[in-house]
Scaffold this motif. Sequence first.
Motif, short mmCIF file in Angstrom:
data_model
loop_
_atom_site.label_atom_id
_atom_site.label_comp_id
_atom_site.label_asym_id
_atom_site.label_seq_id
_atom_site.Cartn_x
_atom_site.Cartn_y
_atom_site.Cartn_z
N UNK A 172 0.82 -1.21 0.00
CA UNK A 172 0.00 0.00 0.00
C UNK A 172 0.86 1.27 0.00
N UNK A 173 2.13 1.09 0.26
CA UNK A 173 3.10 2.18 0.10
C UNK A 173 3.77 2.10 -1.28
N UNK A 174 4.31 0.93 -1.61
CA UNK A 174 5.10 0.81 -2.83
C UNK A 174 4.25 0.94 -4.10
N UNK A 175 3.04 0.41 -4.10
CA UNK A 175 2.19 0.48 -5.29
C UNK A 175 1.82 1.90 -5.66
N UNK A 176 1.20 2.67 -4.75
CA UNK A 176 0.88 4.06 -5.08
C UNK A 176 2.11 4.92 -5.35
N UNK A 177 3.19 4.69 -4.60
CA UNK A 177 4.41 5.48 -4.83
C UNK A 177 4.92 5.26 -6.25
N UNK A 178 4.99 4.00 -6.66
CA UNK A 178 5.46 3.70 -8.02
C UNK A 178 4.56 4.35 -9.05
#
Length: 174
Positions: free
Chosen positions: A9-15
Amino acid sequence: MTDGVEQVEYTGPRQAVEEAGATAVLVSPKTDVVQGFNHVDKGDEFSVELPIGQASVDDFDALVLPGGVVNADALRTDAAAVEFARGFFAAHKPVGAICHAPWTLIEAGVVDGRTLTSWPSLQTDLRNAGANWVDEEVHVDKGFVTSRKPDDIPAFAAKLIEEIAEGPYQGQHI
């Protein structure tokens, strides 16, 4: 975010926001690293790029709050994190919150009168705080983007990018 964040939920939106051309900055009450989790198992560590005490809402176009039970529970008890989140609503800037992240926004006093979604176990907390809870993959309410769970990340990220591109909401915010 802080320790206990649901990693995807951090890495997906950040990417997604970085691929759209935005710059993402990990802001945290911590000053070194944040421990990610894959549900209940330890995941990766992420370097804090800006401690919350040095962060200003004026320096950002949007706020994204990833979930994770431990992360969200810790943030809602951190006065600086709550005030930082509240500042984005006061400035009419887009905010994204997924899974358990709306707990922080309940504490910030910004969900009353809003329609949003979250992990289902938060629906009573959100309704008690005056929100209208809906069970949807993604919901947008005046620049406020919410989703329920990791499976919703593609829809969440797409709406989040759309709201960031539109800029501050021009209507009346809480």
